[in-house]
Design an enzyme around this catalytic site. Structure first.
Site, PDB file in Angstrom:
ATOM      1  N   ASP A 144     -37.870  19.085 -26.505  1.00 21.72           N
ATOM      2  CA  ASP A 144     -38.841  18.113 -26.991  1.00 21.72           C
ATOM      3  C   ASP A 144     -39.042  18.304 -28.495  1.00 21.72           C
ATOM      4  O   ASP A 144     -39.482  19.361 -28.932  1.00 21.72           O
ATOM      5  CB  ASP A 144     -40.155  18.328 -26.221  1.00 21.72           C
ATOM      6  CG  ASP A 144     -41.261  17.403 -26.700  1.00 21.72           C
ATOM      7  OD1 ASP A 144     -40.952  16.439 -27.432  1.00 21.72           O
ATOM      8  OD2 ASP A 144     -42.423  17.651 -26.334  1.00 21.72           O
ATOM      9  N   ASP A 202     -21.465   5.233 -14.154  1.00 23.23           N
ATOM     10  CA  ASP A 202     -22.345   5.483 -13.004  1.00 23.23           C
ATOM     11  C   ASP A 202     -22.023   4.596 -11.796  1.00 23.23           C
ATOM     12  O   ASP A 202     -21.739   3.407 -11.946  1.00 23.23           O
ATOM     13  CB  ASP A 202     -23.787   5.203 -13.465  1.00 23.23           C
ATOM     14  CG  ASP A 202     -24.823   5.488 -12.397  1.00 23.23           C
ATOM     15  OD1 ASP A 202     -25.007   6.667 -12.064  1.00 23.23           O
ATOM     16  OD2 ASP A 202     -25.439   4.527 -11.887  1.00 23.23           O
ATOM     17  N   ASP A 261     -23.632   7.708 -20.779  1.00 22.24           N
ATOM     18  CA  ASP A 261     -23.664   7.272 -19.391  1.00 22.24           C
ATOM     19  C   ASP A 261     -23.703   5.750 -19.375  1.00 22.24           C
ATOM     20  O   ASP A 261     -24.530   5.149 -20.064  1.00 22.24           O
ATOM     21  CB  ASP A 261     -24.932   7.824 -18.718  1.00 22.24           C
ATOM     22  CG  ASP A 261     -24.684   8.209 -17.277  1.00 22.24           C
ATOM     23  OD1 ASP A 261     -24.172   7.360 -16.531  1.00 22.24           O
ATOM     24  OD2 ASP A 261     -25.001   9.349 -16.911  1.00 22.24           O
ATOM     25  N   HIS A 319     -27.180  16.505 -12.616  1.00 19.06           N
ATOM     26  CA  HIS A 319     -28.588  16.131 -12.488  1.00 19.06           C
ATOM     27  C   HIS A 319     -28.932  15.624 -11.096  1.00 19.06           C
ATOM     28  O   HIS A 319     -30.086  15.304 -10.832  1.00 19.06           O
ATOM     29  CB  HIS A 319     -28.914  15.068 -13.537  1.00 19.06           C
ATOM     30  CG  HIS A 319     -28.125  13.816 -13.303  1.00 19.06           C
ATOM     31  ND1 HIS A 319     -26.763  13.751 -13.479  1.00 19.06           N
ATOM     32  CD2 HIS A 319     -28.493  12.590 -12.870  1.00 19.06           C
ATOM     33  CE1 HIS A 319     -26.338  12.545 -13.163  1.00 19.06           C
ATOM     34  NE2 HIS A 319     -27.365  11.815 -12.790  1.00 19.06           N
ATOM     35  N   ASP A 320     -27.930  15.484 -10.217  1.00 21.38           N
ATOM     36  CA  ASP A 320     -28.185  14.981  -8.866  1.00 21.38           C
ATOM     37  C   ASP A 320     -28.103  16.076  -7.798  1.00 21.38           C
ATOM     38  O   ASP A 320     -28.179  15.776  -6.602  1.00 21.38           O
ATOM     39  CB  ASP A 320     -27.153  13.896  -8.502  1.00 21.38           C
ATOM     40  CG  ASP A 320     -27.349  12.611  -9.291  1.00 21.38           C
ATOM     41  OD1 ASP A 320     -28.480  12.338  -9.707  1.00 21.38           O
ATOM     42  OD2 ASP A 320     -26.358  11.885  -9.489  1.00 21.38           O
ATOM     43  N   ASP A 364     -44.595  15.807 -27.273  1.00 23.74           N
ATOM     44  CA  ASP A 364     -45.269  14.969 -26.273  1.00 23.74           C
ATOM     45  C   ASP A 364     -44.893  15.373 -24.844  1.00 23.74           C
ATOM     46  O   ASP A 364     -45.261  14.695 -23.882  1.00 23.74           O
ATOM     47  CB  ASP A 364     -44.980  13.478 -26.511  1.00 23.74           C
ATOM     48  CG  ASP A 364     -43.536  13.122 -26.233  1.00 23.74           C
ATOM     49  OD1 ASP A 364     -42.724  14.042 -25.981  1.00 23.74           O
ATOM     50  OD2 ASP A 364     -43.202  11.918 -26.266  1.00 23.74           O
ATOM     51  N   GLU A 387     -18.020   7.927 -11.875  1.00 30.83           N
ATOM     52  CA  GLU A 387     -18.752   8.560 -10.772  1.00 30.83           C
ATOM     53  C   GLU A 387     -18.486   7.703  -9.544  1.00 30.83           C
ATOM     54  O   GLU A 387     -18.961   6.570  -9.439  1.00 30.83           O
ATOM     55  CB  GLU A 387     -20.252   8.619 -11.059  1.00 30.83           C
ATOM     56  CG  GLU A 387     -20.963   9.498 -10.038  1.00 30.83           C
ATOM     57  CD  GLU A 387     -22.257   8.936  -9.518  1.00 30.83           C
ATOM     58  OE1 GLU A 387     -22.985   9.674  -8.840  1.00 30.83           O
ATOM     59  OE2 GLU A 387     -22.565   7.749  -9.760  1.00 30.83           O
ATOM     60  N   ASP A 435     -36.173  14.804 -26.101  1.00 28.22           N
ATOM     61  CA  ASP A 435     -35.821  13.622 -26.888  1.00 28.22           C
ATOM     62  C   ASP A 435     -34.633  13.901 -27.807  1.00 28.22           C
ATOM     63  O   ASP A 435     -34.132  15.020 -27.883  1.00 28.22           O
ATOM     64  CB  ASP A 435     -37.045  13.139 -27.678  1.00 28.22           C
ATOM     65  CG  ASP A 435     -37.687  14.267 -28.477  1.00 28.22           C
ATOM     66  OD1 ASP A 435     -36.940  15.051 -29.097  1.00 28.22           O
ATOM     67  OD2 ASP A 435     -38.937  14.396 -28.457  1.00 28.22           O
ATOM     68  N   ASN A 456     -41.035  16.371 -30.520  1.00 28.45           N
ATOM     69  CA  ASN A 456     -42.291  15.903 -31.122  1.00 28.45           C
ATOM     70  C   ASN A 456     -43.539  16.309 -30.345  1.00 28.45           C
ATOM     71  O   ASN A 456     -44.620  15.779 -30.579  1.00 28.45           O
ATOM     72  CB  ASN A 456     -42.259  14.377 -31.313  1.00 28.45           C
ATOM     73  CG  ASN A 456     -42.253  13.637 -29.974  1.00 28.45           C
ATOM     74  OD1 ASN A 456     -42.142  14.277 -28.913  1.00 28.45           O
ATOM     75  ND2 ASN A 456     -42.383  12.335 -30.012  1.00 28.45           N
TER      76      ASN A 456
END
Ligand code: NOJ
Ligand code: CA
Length: 496
Positions: A2, A181, A79, A298-299, A6, A233, A10, A4
């Site tokens: 991150d 994807d 992606d 990520h899956d 929040d 994919e 990012d 910034n």
């Protein structure tokens, strides 16, 4: 990372960490979707393909990341989510209005079935039916994934051309390759070719000939002219599917990533299956193709928790899995945090999970009669959020990921498992990955060498040789908690 404060990772944060990637030795970065999105499915629901998600920054931030990566000779793989858009995309908003607007055929609309219900019985991946009724048109639209992810209609030539424009735009912006994807479902085969005995739309229409035709058209018109890398994919059910998507002579993808639902992978994986697949896939593509290799993404749950032992043999199994990944033939894909041996997380309540798939899974188990505790326990094991917890950079608050409250909990083991600590420790998982990546760069045998299994018989050891020009390397991996012996010919080996 991150940038910034929040609580959300990012582009600015990623740019700050490019030196880390350089230090690790990777030569390309696959970014999960960073396009404008209402984030129903972590960016896999895109509302504008030409702009950046606000939480992640602006186009200038993307450009700064690109320039920083390229200055370090790191390629960028974006992606591409083209099977569906968000329901907040302008095309869909227009398409939904009427049957005769310019975008009416950009999505898949059907009249209600005989009983006034859905046009067919397909289920969607994220729960419920794959059809949603839009009163404006008096018709149903198809969504193989969430209802906020309407499927684009690839049978419409104009829609296809507009989709190809998206790719051309990013080609011009200097992207080096794409991960494409959910691309096995472009041709829905609703004219009788889909296998309607399969309940899920995604299994029913997978891999039909029209899909292959559209992929070839896309590659010929967009990525091939600019010589960009593509990894699809895809839904691989057998070796023929693998060949169809990734044989060089077919003009489809350079490599293919097969999708297996986490729950299926957890139940079916074994060293024996790995061995057999490695051998068969090698043979299927060795003359005419290439392999994408991954144990994590990520899956999936974290690899050291899924295939290794994230407790007693955490260090050993994290390294062993890295060795397996880097010594197989094909291009290794390392998922963020894997190079530190990051582990699965158990969040204390379903509310703390972010992933749409986890929430749906939890609900489904409850409906089958499980207690909330049982449903939570099962969801914790399969959740995609296991892999999505913030990267553990150091032992400061929130693992150094953010000075704000992270969007998803940081794993409590960040004090012991983190990048800063491992970069100082020569015996760490990080340094081991660094060595593996360097070894591949220095030794063509690991890239181009022939592959031969040493012990195809049952057992927890996966051992093979890679050989090239009179040089042979032996890689042996013990997937059990006990020491194993191994004979190669008459020569005994000990595998700790
Ligand atoms: C596959 C992606 O990897 C996954 O994260 C996503 O939910 C689906 N496709 C739908 O786009
Ligand atoms: Ca941020």
């Amino acid at each position: 990372m991150d940038g910034n404060g929040d609580g959300i990772g990012d582009l600015k944060g990623m740019t700050e960490k490019l030196d880390y990637l350089k230090e690790l030795g990777v030569t390309a970065v696959w970014m999960s979707p960073v396009y404008a999105s209402p984030n129903v499915d972590n960016g896999f629901d895109i509302s504008d393909y030409f702009s950046i998600m606000e939480e992640f920054g602006a186009m200038e931030d993307w450009e700064a990341f690109r320039d920083g990566a390229h200055a370090r000779e790191i390629a960028i793989i974006m992606d591409l989510v083209l099977n569906h858009s968000s329901d907040q995309h302008q095309w869909f908003k227009e398409s939904k209005q009427s049957r005769d607007n310019p975008f009416s055929d950009y999505y898949i609309w059907r009249d209600p079935g005989k009983d006034g219900g859905e046009p067919n019985g397909w289920l969607s991946v994220f729960g419920g039916r794959a059809w949603e009724y839009a009163p404006e048109r008096g018709q149903y639209y198809l969504h193989l994934f969430a209802k906020e992810q309407p499927d684009l209609n690839w049978d419409d030539e104009e829609a296809r051309e507009r989709i190809f424009d998206i790719i051309r735009f990013w080609n011009e912006k200097g992207v080096d390759g794409y991960r494409v994807d959910a691309i096995s479902y472009l041709d829905k085969g609703m004219d009788g070719r889909a296998d309607l005995s399969e309940p899920f739309g995604t299994t029913s229409c997978a891999n039909l000939e029209g899909t292959h035709r559209y992929i070839r058209e896309m590659v010929a018109k967009t990525t091939r002219p600019d010589n960009l890398m593509t990894v699809g994919e895809v839904n691989i059910r057998n070796l023929q599917d693998a060949k169809d998507y990734a044989s060089a002579s077919r003009g489809e993808f350079d490599m293919a990533i097969g999708f297996v639902p986490p729950i299926v992978e957890i139940k079916t994986w074994s060293p024996q299956r790995f061995k057999q697949e490695a051998k068969e896939q090698y043979e299927a593509l060795r003359e005419d193709g290439w392999w994408a290799r991954f144990l994590s993404n990520h899956d999936k749950p974290r690899q050291v928790s899924l295939y290794g032992n994230d407790n007693e043999y955490w260090l050993e199994s994290a390294k062993m899995l890295g060795c397996y990944l880097h010594t197989l033939p094909g291009t290794p894909f390392v998922y963020q945090g894997e190079e530190l041996g990051m582990t699965n997380i158990k969040l204390p309540s379903i509310e703390e999970y972010d992933d749409i798939d986890t929430k749906n899974y939890y609900r489904t188990i409850l409906e089958k009669g499980a207690s909330p505790q049982e449903a939570l326990a099962e969801s914790q094991v399969v959740s995609r959020d296991n892999a999505r917890t913030p990267m553990q950079w150091d032992d400061s608050e929130n693992g150094g990921f953010s000075t704000g409250r992270p969007w998803l909990a940081v794993h409590e083991n960040y004090k012991t498992i983190n990048a800063a600590q491992q970069m100082r420790d020569k015996d760490s998982v990080f340094c081991f990955y660094q060595s593996l990546i360097r070894l591949r760069k220095e030794n063509p045998v690991l890239v181009h060498g022939d592959f031969a299994l040493c012990c195809p018989q049952e057992g927890p050891v996966i051992a093979y040789t890679r050989s090239l020009d009179g040089v042979a390397w032996l890689a042996a991996h013990n997937f059990s908690g006990q020491e194993q012996g191994l004979f190669i010919g008459s020569i005994p080996f000990y595998v700790p």
